[in-house]
Structures are given as structure tokens and as C-alpha cells.
Write an enzyme that holds these catalytic residues in place. Structure first.
Site, PDB file in Angstrom:
ATOM      1  N   CYS A 155     -41.089  65.043  29.418  1.00  0.00           N
ATOM      2  CA  CYS A 155     -41.566  66.387  29.781  1.00  0.00           C
ATOM      3  C   CYS A 155     -41.272  67.386  28.656  1.00  0.00           C
ATOM      4  O   CYS A 155     -41.894  67.315  27.609  1.00  0.00           O
ATOM      5  CB  CYS A 155     -40.948  66.797  31.118  1.00  0.00           C
TER       6      CYS A 155
ATOM      7  N   HIS B 287     -41.702  62.013  34.956  1.00  0.00           N
ATOM      8  CA  HIS B 287     -40.240  61.907  34.960  1.00  0.00           C
ATOM      9  C   HIS B 287     -39.751  60.561  35.514  1.00  0.00           C
ATOM     10  O   HIS B 287     -39.408  60.481  36.700  1.00  0.00           O
ATOM     11  CB  HIS B 287     -39.651  63.026  35.821  1.00  0.00           C
TER      12      HIS B 287
ATOM     13  N   GLU C  13     -36.924  59.238  35.195  1.00  0.00           N
ATOM     14  CA  GLU C  13     -35.514  59.331  35.635  1.00  0.00           C
ATOM     15  C   GLU C  13     -35.409  59.763  37.097  1.00  0.00           C
ATOM     16  O   GLU C  13     -34.364  59.603  37.725  1.00  0.00           O
ATOM     17  CB  GLU C  13     -34.730  60.279  34.712  1.00  0.00           C
TER      18      GLU C  13
END
Lengths: 232, 78
Positions: free
Chosen positions: A85, A202, A204
Site C-alpha cells: 500500500c 494488504h 498482512e
């Protein structure tokens, strides 16, 4: 295997990256943006957020942080670098990745789970077969990938397009499947060598079963596996 | 001390969502003759620096040459 997670003023996804790594049994530590030493780290992650308040342009100020000169050297030596990002935006501003991220075409901040298609690429960070569809959250205002025609041709020819936005079945809608207007539905690209990878979604946030998807796991485990193999 | 004005705009052909929105909003207000609206950035700089240096500032930080053009207007002594 030790990840260095760079913390800029305004980063806000660094804890998620460290949590993801730890969930997967990997080690991750923070690196302050003023640090100039990356020795001891096997891979570097630039996390999401709003470094320097997104002033001037997203990532434009962060790329001149003291740590970034070292990140560039780390990447030039072949060290794996991942930008998520805002981290992706910083990597394009630092010219470690081609292109730029423009404002989403719909002018909306987008925040939702997003199907992505894994393309055949030279990326070191992903070992999923071509055509695999993963479900990963997107969360951004400036994720509209752009590059000129010549660069796009080169990215496609070199296998540098790693991920594309797609429909849940892996196909791409005739008018494009990118929720942000990204050129050629591009969600993530890598450099020619494959060690530097940037993506808007994302991974994660898709590691813990608690949040409903673990599709983000390979984004951290593949590089750990690769580095272990290289180390023999 | 010299004073500069810098205008940063998207390169030709790059879609400018805020500009397009303003364009539609003006049409909704009844302005029929509006062909195009582009929204960019305006930067004022006062500095002990020559035009070449300001150009370098634009190339390195104030504009992104991949997507943006810039125009520097020298305003004379501040």
C-alpha cells in the site's frame, strides 16, 4: 529469517506486518526511518499507512528518509523488499519500481476484501501457481496504478506483473476489474530482478483465521522458504 | 531572495478524477460551455536559489515526472 519493518512517521500497518510474521513463526523487528543500518535483516517490508501525511504525493517525502538510501542499496544487492500500500507508493517514488499510483478513479476511499489473480511472474515473494485467486483486503485512496505504454509492454514481457484485480472466479471483467481504475487491472508489480515487490492490497491482514481469510500467508512464507533454500 | 510560483498538473492523457468531478458538477449547475476542468497544485517558493535549482526541486520532490508536468513562473525579487 528476520524481517525488518520500516516505521515512517504516519505508518499505521507496521504492527499488522509484525503480527503476521510472528503468527507464521517468523521474526520481524521495527526499523526506524532515521536508521541507516539494515545489516542483520534478511528482508525489508515497507508497511502501509500515511507516511508524512501523504503530503505533496503519497510516498514523496518518505522516499528521502535516511533509511531509504539503505533500502535502495539493500535492493541493489538483491535483498528482498516488499512494499504494501503506502509502501508500494514509496517504492515507486524511490524508482525501485516503475509507474505511479494515482487517485482512485471513483474518488472513493476503498476498503473491502478483493479477489486477486496471481500472474506468472519473476517475483521472489510469491510461489503460487499462475491463475490462483486469493482474497485479500484493499484499503486505499491512491491505488490506481499507472505507467506509460512502453513500460506496460516491458512489465508484461518481463513477467513483472505479479497480481491483477479480478472477479471471484479469476476472470477479468471486459471493462476492467480494478476497483480503483488501475491500468490493465494491475494490483502488484515487481522489478526486473524479482526481489522488489509492491502491491496495494494488504496480505498482512489476511494471515489470522480470526479475520476470515488466510490467503495472505504465502506472501510472507514464500520468501522465507526461498531464503532458506538459498542459504542451503 | 527570489520568488517563484510553481504549477504542477497531470501530464496529457492522465485521468484526473477531481477535475472530472468538478467538470460534471459544473455541468449539473447548468454551465453548458465547460469543455474540460483540470485540477493541479500551486506552490509558492521564496528562496535564495536560481531557476535551475527550482527546476531540480520540481524534478526531485515537488512533481513526479512519471505522471506530472510543472511550470515555473519567476516572480522576481521577494
Amino acid at each position: 529469517m528476520r524481517f525488518g519493518v520500516v516505521l515512517f512517521p504516519g505508518s499505521n500497518c507496521e504492527q499488522d506486518v509484525v503480527h503476521a510474521a510472528q503468527t507464521l513463526g517468523l521474526t520481524a523487528e521495527y526499523v526506524w526511518h532515521g536508521d541507516t543500518d539494515l545489516s542483520g535483516f534478511d528482508a525489508v517490508v515497507l508497511p502501509g499507512g500515511f507516511s508524512y501525511g501523504d503530503y505533496i504525493r503519497c510516498g514523496a517525502v518518505a522516499r528521502f528518509s535516511p533509511v531509504m538510501a539503505e533500502v535502495v542499496r539493500f535492493a541493489e544487492r538483491g535483498g528482498p523488499v516488499l512494499g504494501i500500500c503506502n509502501g508500494f507508493q514509496i517504492l515507486t517514488e524511490a524508482h525501485l519500481l516503475p509507474g505511479a499510483l494515482l487517485r482512485n478513479t471513483g474518488l472513493k476511499f476503498i476498503c473491502h476484501p478483493q479477489p486477486l489473480r496471481v500472474e506468472r511472474s519473476v517475483c521472489h515473494w510469491l510461489d503460487l501457481p499462475e491463475g490462483t485467486v486469493v482474497d485479500i483486503p484493499v484499503n486505499h485512496n491512491e491505488g490506481n496504478y499507472y505507467c506509460d505504454d512502453e513500460t506496460l509492454e516491458r512489465l508484461n514481457a518481463n513477467g513483472q506483473v505479479v497480481l491483477r484485480y479480478c472477479e471471484p472466479d479469476g476472470t477479468r471483467a471486459p471493462g476492467g476489474s480494478a476497483p480503483n481504475g488501475a491500468l490493465d487491472d494491475i494490483a502488484g508489480v515487481c522489478n526486473e530482478r524479482g526481489n522488489v515487490f509492491g502491491l496495494m492490497p494488504h496480505p498482512e491482514r489476511a494471515v489470522d483465521p480470526l479475520v476470515g481469510t488466510t490467503d495472505g500467508r504465502p506472501f510472507f512464507t514464500a520468501i522465507a522458504k526461498r531464503l532458506a533454500e538459498v542459504a542451503g | 531572495m527570489a520568488r517563484y510560483e510553481v504549477y504542477v498538473t497531470y501530464k496529457q492523457g492522465i485521468f484526473d478524477p477531481p477535475g472530472a468531478t468538478a467538470e460534471r458538477a459544473l455541468a449539473n449547475l447548468g454551465y453548458e460551455g465547460v469543455r474540460s476542468v483540470k485540477i493541479g497544485k500551486y506552490i509558492q517558493i521564496e528562496a535564495d536559489a536560481g531557476l535551475e535549482t527550482v527546476r531540480e526541486m520540481c524534478e526531485r520532490l515537488l512533481a513526479n515526472p512519471v505522471i506530472e508536468d510543472y511550470r515555473i513562473v519567476t516572480e522576481g525579487e521577494a
